[in-house]
Write an enzyme that holds these catalytic residues in place. Structure first.
Site, PDB file in Angstrom:
ATOM      1  NE  ARG A  78      47.653  46.030  37.904  1.00  0.00           N
ATOM      2  CZ  ARG A  78      46.655  45.280  37.476  1.00  0.00           C
ATOM      3  NH1 ARG A  78      46.713  44.085  36.909  1.00  0.00           N
ATOM      4  NH2 ARG A  78      45.347  45.878  37.620  1.00  0.00           N
ATOM      5  CG  ASP A  84      41.910  34.296  41.403  1.00  0.00           C
ATOM      6  OD1 ASP A  84      40.600  35.074  41.519  1.00  0.00           O
ATOM      7  OD2 ASP A  84      42.794  34.556  40.885  1.00  0.00           O
TER       8      ASP A  84
END
Ligand SMILES: C[S@@+](CC[C@H](N)C(=O)[O-])C[C@H]1O[C@@H](n2cnc3c(N)ncnc32)[C@H](O)[C@@H]1O
Length: 284
Positions: free
Chosen positions: A49, A156
């Site tokens: 990532r 979120d």
């Protein structure tokens, strides 16, 4: 959407050097800013990532990235956070929750809230919004009268997933498993048939907002139900204790809390009574 994976994502683990110290620093930052605990088994996932960020910034190592993050924290922290989060979700994920909603809870709320004609629902840790839209479809199918004021808040901390949720555009195969009648009623197929978009009628019911669950919550509630599924699994028990206490404060008495299949409240909160299948009723 980034699924959980333990293998490096589209990169060779030799491309950039990541020392133990780099990994520890990344874990510490992730925990401080998001509550997400990155244990040693997440090392490959973290490598893949963050390597993407290193590549796109034209840097040459993890230590250079961490120095960049420190110096450009205002600009880079949200990219770092977006890279760290795991956003796996699907429409009608954990279908028993939606059966319960349809068969038991919505008929109950229809009677209980007949005076106010209001329903307030929160999808906390909503990812790309498929949980919130699954709730919205279930409500629409229950046929509430048009004068009811029904709102779903979807939050979120990852800004990328919120944008997708707001657009309501997904690859067509995300809706492929749905019953054909449901798909026809709630999704529009793109001209090239590669994507679907949630119909405006459903999108109007859902508001997407950025909210870090560890920070201050601007809304007061109380909510009739809260979905926080497959979010706290990444947090430690202390963070979970604080969070579920706050959820209890934001739910009305008897309100329902839905959590993920591998989560539970034993030893975490005594403010909820389990109803089975990871559904809880707020008792105090
Ligand atoms: C695995 S997804 C779950 C999505 C959906 N609830 C479901 O069960 O399908 C977890 C989501 O929690 C979000 N998340 C993680 N830490 C968070 C935090 N501190 N505040 C808000 N959201 C967070 C992630 O960005 C991610 O989108």
């Amino acid at each position: 959407m980034k699924p959980e994976t333990t293998t490096p994502e589209s990169s060779s683990s030799n491309e950039f050097y990541m020392s133990d110290r780099d990994f520890e620093q990344i874990s510490r930052l992730a925990s401080e800013h998001t509550g997400i605990v990155l244990g040693p088994h997440k090392r490959n996932m973290v490598y893949g990532r963050i390597a993407r960020r290193i590549r796109s910034l034209g840097l040459s190592s993890f230590s250079a990235y961490l120095a960049y993050l420190e110096q450009h924290s205002r600009e880079e922290m949200s990219n770092f956070i977006n890279a760290i989060t795991t956003n796996l979700t699907s429409l009608f994920r954990e279908p028993h929750h939606f059966h319960y909603l349809q068969d038991q809870l919505l008929p109950e709320l229809r009677q209980l809230n007949a005076g106010t004609k209001k329903l307030r629902i929160w999808s906390a840790g909503c990812s790309i919004g498929q949980e919130a839209y699954s709730i919205a479809m279930t409500i629409k199918r229950a046929g509430f009268p048009s004068d009811w004021d029904i709102k779903i808040l979807a939050t979120d901390l990852d800004s990328n997933v919120l944008e997708t949720g707001h657009q309501g555009i997904y690859p067509a195969d995300h809706a492929a498993q749905l019953d054909a009648a449901l798909r026809k009623q709630f999704f529009l197929l793109s001209a090239d048939k590669k994507s679907v978009q949630v119909v405006p009628e459903l999108r109007k019911m859902v508001s997407f907002k950025r909210l870090n669950l560890l920070e201050k919550w601007p809304m007061k509630g109380p909510f009739d139900l809260i979905f926080c599924r497959n979010v706290v699994i990444y947090f430690n028990k202390d963070t979970q204790r604080v969070l579920f206490d706050r959820f209890a404060n934001h739910l009305r008495v008897d309100g329902r809390l839905f959590i993920g299949h591998s989560e539970n409240l034993a030893g975490v909160s005594d403010r909820f009574k389990p109803l089975g299948q990871t559904i809880y009723r707020k008792v105090n």
